[in-house]
Design an enzyme around this catalytic site. Structure first.
Site, PDB file in Angstrom:
ATOM      1  N   ILE A  21      88.507 -56.548 -48.029  1.00  0.00           N
ATOM      2  CA  ILE A  21      89.518 -57.460 -48.583  1.00  0.00           C
ATOM      3  C   ILE A  21      90.818 -57.328 -47.787  1.00  0.00           C
ATOM      4  CG2 ILE A  21      90.878 -58.003 -50.649  1.00  0.00           C
ATOM      5  CD1 ILE A  21      88.363 -57.063 -52.272  1.00  0.00           C
ATOM      6  N   SER A  65      88.355 -44.118 -44.340  1.00  0.00           N
ATOM      7  CA  SER A  65      87.225 -43.409 -44.948  1.00  0.00           C
ATOM      8  C   SER A  65      86.067 -44.372 -45.182  1.00  0.00           C
ATOM      9  CB  SER A  65      87.640 -42.739 -46.265  1.00  0.00           C
ATOM     10  OG  SER A  65      87.963 -43.723 -47.219  1.00  0.00           O
ATOM     11  N   ASN A  66      86.379 -45.660 -45.367  1.00  0.00           N
ATOM     12  CA  ASN A  66      85.307 -46.639 -45.592  1.00  0.00           C
ATOM     13  C   ASN A  66      85.625 -47.926 -44.835  1.00  0.00           C
ATOM     14  OD1 ASN A  66      82.955 -47.670 -46.708  1.00  0.00           O
ATOM     15  ND2 ASN A  66      83.992 -48.427 -48.544  1.00  0.00           N
ATOM     16  N   SER A  78      90.592 -55.023 -61.009  1.00  0.00           N
ATOM     17  CA  SER A  78      89.230 -55.553 -61.043  1.00  0.00           C
ATOM     18  C   SER A  78      88.882 -56.053 -62.437  1.00  0.00           C
ATOM     19  CB  SER A  78      88.292 -54.415 -60.661  1.00  0.00           C
ATOM     20  OG  SER A  78      86.974 -54.713 -61.034  1.00  0.00           O
ATOM     21  N   THR A 102      86.438 -55.358 -63.860  1.00  0.00           N
ATOM     22  CA  THR A 102      85.732 -54.262 -64.521  1.00  0.00           C
ATOM     23  C   THR A 102      86.585 -53.609 -65.625  1.00  0.00           C
ATOM     24  OG1 THR A 102      84.341 -52.362 -64.049  1.00  0.00           O
ATOM     25  CG2 THR A 102      86.423 -52.428 -62.911  1.00  0.00           C
ATOM     26  N   TYR A 129      85.066 -45.361 -61.970  1.00  0.00           N
ATOM     27  CA  TYR A 129      85.771 -46.278 -61.058  1.00  0.00           C
ATOM     28  C   TYR A 129      86.651 -47.243 -61.860  1.00  0.00           C
ATOM     29  CZ  TYR A 129      86.462 -50.648 -58.589  1.00  0.00           C
ATOM     30  OH  TYR A 129      87.019 -51.800 -58.090  1.00  0.00           O
ATOM     31  N   LYS A 133      90.991 -47.841 -62.257  1.00  0.00           N
ATOM     32  CA  LYS A 133      91.747 -49.105 -62.187  1.00  0.00           C
ATOM     33  C   LYS A 133      92.574 -49.296 -63.467  1.00  0.00           C
ATOM     34  CE  LYS A 133      90.468 -50.750 -58.166  1.00  0.00           C
ATOM     35  NZ  LYS A 133      91.439 -50.792 -57.062  1.00  0.00           N
ATOM     36  N   ASN A 137      84.223 -61.342 -58.425  1.00  0.00           N
ATOM     37  CA  ASN A 137      83.296 -60.803 -57.417  1.00  0.00           C
ATOM     38  C   ASN A 137      83.552 -61.400 -56.031  1.00  0.00           C
ATOM     39  OD1 ASN A 137      82.031 -60.220 -60.055  1.00  0.00           O
ATOM     40  ND2 ASN A 137      80.330 -59.482 -58.825  1.00  0.00           N
ATOM     41  N   ASN A 186      76.111 -53.977 -53.716  1.00  0.00           N
ATOM     42  CA  ASN A 186      76.431 -55.297 -54.265  1.00  0.00           C
ATOM     43  C   ASN A 186      75.435 -56.361 -53.809  1.00  0.00           C
ATOM     44  OD1 ASN A 186      79.614 -54.115 -53.771  1.00  0.00           O
ATOM     45  ND2 ASN A 186      78.886 -54.660 -55.798  1.00  0.00           N
ATOM     46  N   ARG A 226      70.184 -52.824 -64.455  1.00  0.00           N
ATOM     47  CA  ARG A 226      70.948 -51.709 -63.888  1.00  0.00           C
ATOM     48  C   ARG A 226      71.912 -51.198 -64.955  1.00  0.00           C
ATOM     49  NH1 ARG A 226      74.497 -52.956 -58.544  1.00  0.00           N
ATOM     50  NH2 ARG A 226      75.568 -54.323 -60.013  1.00  0.00           N
ATOM     51  N   GLY A 264      74.942 -50.136 -66.975  1.00  0.00           N
ATOM     52  CA  GLY A 264      76.356 -50.509 -66.915  1.00  0.00           C
ATOM     53  C   GLY A 264      76.596 -51.984 -66.611  1.00  0.00           C
TER      54      GLY A 264
HETATM   55  N1  UFG Z   1      72.302 -57.388 -58.523  1.00  0.00           N
HETATM   56  C1  UFG Z   1      70.934 -57.428 -58.327  1.00  0.00           C
HETATM   57  N2  UFG Z   1      70.434 -56.745 -57.253  1.00  0.00           N
HETATM   58  C2  UFG Z   1      71.199 -56.047 -56.373  1.00  0.00           C
HETATM   59  C3  UFG Z   1      72.603 -56.024 -56.604  1.00  0.00           C
HETATM   60  C4  UFG Z   1      73.119 -56.692 -57.686  1.00  0.00           C
HETATM   61  O1  UFG Z   1      70.205 -58.055 -59.088  1.00  0.00           O
HETATM   62  O2  UFG Z   1      70.665 -55.448 -55.438  1.00  0.00           O
HETATM   63  C5  UFG Z   1      72.878 -58.170 -59.646  1.00  0.00           C
HETATM   64  C6  UFG Z   1      73.631 -57.333 -60.679  1.00  0.00           C
HETATM   65  O3  UFG Z   1      72.739 -56.855 -61.653  1.00  0.00           O
HETATM   66  C7  UFG Z   1      74.651 -58.344 -61.199  1.00  0.00           C
HETATM   67  C8  UFG Z   1      74.958 -59.222 -59.985  1.00  0.00           C
HETATM   68  O4  UFG Z   1      73.843 -59.037 -59.107  1.00  0.00           O
HETATM   69  O5  UFG Z   1      74.078 -59.147 -62.189  1.00  0.00           O
HETATM   70  C9  UFG Z   1      76.227 -58.843 -59.259  1.00  0.00           C
HETATM   71  O6  UFG Z   1      76.198 -57.456 -58.936  1.00  0.00           O
HETATM   72  P1  UFG Z   1      77.215 -56.797 -57.886  1.00  0.00           P
HETATM   73  O7  UFG Z   1      76.808 -55.370 -57.737  1.00  0.00           O
HETATM   74  O8  UFG Z   1      77.297 -57.623 -56.661  1.00  0.00           O
HETATM   75  O9  UFG Z   1      78.618 -56.919 -58.604  1.00  0.00           O
HETATM   76  P2  UFG Z   1      79.099 -56.352 -60.025  1.00  0.00           P
HETATM   77  O10 UFG Z   1      79.412 -57.546 -60.870  1.00  0.00           O
HETATM   78  O11 UFG Z   1      78.197 -55.354 -60.599  1.00  0.00           O
HETATM   79  O12 UFG Z   1      80.393 -55.521 -59.608  1.00  0.00           O
HETATM   80  C10 UFG Z   1      81.441 -56.084 -58.896  1.00  0.00           C
HETATM   81  C11 UFG Z   1      82.104 -55.022 -58.031  1.00  0.00           C
HETATM   82  C12 UFG Z   1      82.795 -54.000 -58.874  1.00  0.00           C
HETATM   83  C13 UFG Z   1      83.717 -54.657 -59.823  1.00  0.00           C
HETATM   84  C14 UFG Z   1      82.996 -55.696 -60.641  1.00  0.00           C
HETATM   85  C15 UFG Z   1      83.959 -56.468 -61.499  1.00  0.00           C
HETATM   86  O13 UFG Z   1      81.134 -54.384 -57.241  1.00  0.00           O
HETATM   87  O14 UFG Z   1      83.548 -53.160 -58.021  1.00  0.00           O
HETATM   88  O15 UFG Z   1      82.342 -56.633 -59.786  1.00  0.00           O
HETATM   89  O16 UFG Z   1      83.311 -57.201 -62.451  1.00  0.00           O
HETATM   90  F1  UFG Z   1      84.246 -53.740 -60.646  1.00  0.00           F
END
Ligand code: UFG
Length: 335
Positions: A12, A34-35, A124, A126, A148, A152, A178, A198, A291, A293
């Site tokens: 970002i 670091s990343n 976020s 989150t 995490y 925030k 996202n 992600n 997954r 959470g």
């Molecule tokens: N998903 C899959 N397979 C994967 C990865 C994700 O099916 O390999 C699904 C997840 O279950 C979810 C959707 O795709 O339904 C989006 O998942 P992401 O991991 O891309 O994003 P998240 O919504 O879990 O998390 C992101 C950021 C976090 C942030 C959050 C805010 O990674 O840092 O949005 O809502 F906190």
């Protein structure tokens, strides 16, 4: 007058740096890499046709950080530096709290000492309590469900306290939904360390053949097709939101919070379909269990950002996928 961008070399951050340059701001970047990689900033300099100071520094280093403020005339800070993996935060919470919170405290201390009171903070979605009431407005109850997210939330709370203690502070908290996609040039984008967690980085690695298939985490959610629904926002639209926040800061109350999203939710299957269309690749996938959470749906009400920042996301899901795919093809192994 310059804007200090912490974590400016990240996914970002690099897009924000480019937008800032294009809008005529002078910038100074602090990153501990670091990343992230310096190459991202080298490309930003090339694309923006301008070089800028970059400090390889950990924000915990108060003395060095202060020196940077002495050296440059810094007017405002965009604070993005921090760890961002939900999974890693559950494995090593101490490291997450230390890295994200203590470094923010150090930054605030230095800003106060240096009389710099304008801050845009990268938060976020989150931080919102899980709910089946969508879309989410900024006044929705807050509750983080992993370390995490709690870093925030704690930072948001401490920013509120800091602001309440001294009216000089102008603080804008931006809650990202996202972020996906990449700059349309395909030169800067998301370079995940190791296997991406992600959806979109994983998906584009499947499309390019680095992984055999995508695992979809659950198709039994109460959503349009059973898969999780999220508010995907193009990283360039997100970056533009920061510029608006910066330019409107003077006109706003001391502390404001804004959602940055599109306001529209897409399911995992819809995203797979869109990505498949733009990449012209068949995306193999398997449905696995949910997954831990994850919530069923999460999308933003963006009325406040529309009205008060005069900002609106412009790029649709196809452009997001197209740009993510261009970045992936041009940089199959990242930077
Ligand atoms: N998903 C899959 N397979 C994967 C990865 C994700 O099916 O390999 C699904 C997840 O279950 C979810 C959707 O795709 O339904 C989006 O998942 P992401 O991991 O891309 O994003 P998240 O919504 O879990 O998390 C992101 C950021 C976090 C942030 C959050 C805010 O990674 O840092 O949005 O809502 F906190």
């Amino acid at each position: 007058m310059a804007v200090l961008v912490t974590g400016g070399a990240g996914y970002i951050g690099s897009h924000i740096c480019l937008e800032l340059i294009e809008c005529g701001y002078d910038i100074v970047v602090v990153d501990n890499f670091s990343n992230s990689k310096f190459e991202a900033l080298r490309r930003v300099m090339e694309m923006g046709n301008q070089s800028f100071p970059v400090y390889n520094l950990d924000l915990h280093n108060q003395k060095e950080l202060s020196t940077i403020f002495d050296r440059h005339s810094i007017d405002a800070v965009i604070h993005l530096a921090g760890y961002k993996s939900v999974r890693d935060s559950t494995i090593d919470p101490i490291n997450y709290y230390w890295n994200n919170i203590v470094s923010t405290l150090t930054l605030l201390e230095v800003m106060q000492m240096q009389d710099v009171y304008k801050l845009v903070f990268s938060s976020s979605a989150t931080v919102y309590k899980a709910s089946d009431k969508m879309p989410i407005t900024e006044d929705y109850p807050l509750e983080a469900c992993n370390p995490y997210g709690r870093t925030k939330l704690i930072i948001e709370q401490l920013l509120k306290d800091v602001h309440d203690s001294d009216p000089n502070w102008h603080i804008t908290i931006l809650r990202y939904f996202n972020p996906i996609g990449a700059h349309k040039s395909g030169r800067i984008g998301e370079d995940s360390n190791g296997t991406p967690n992600n959806l979109v980085p994983y998906l584009s690695n499947v499309a390019i053949g680095n992984y055999p298939k995508l695992y979809i985490f659950g198709n039994d959610y109460p959503t349009k097709d059973g898969t999780g629904v999220r508010d995907y926002i193009h990283v360039v639209d997100l970056a533009k939101g920061h510029i608006r926040a910066l330019s409107r800061m003077e006109d706003m109350k001391g502390l404001e919070v804004f959602n940055l999203g599109t306001g529209t939710g897409y399911s995992v299957l819809e995203l797979v379909k869109a990505f498949s269309q733009v990449s012209k690749k068949e995306i193999a996938y398997t449905i696995t269990s949910r997954r831990n959470g994850d919530v069923a749906e999460c999308y933003a009400d963006v009325t406040k950002a529309n009205n008060q920042l005069g900002w609106q996301a412009e790029k649709d899901i196809h452009e997001m996928c197209q740009d993510a795919w261009r970045w992936q093809q041009q940089n199959p192994n990242g930077y």
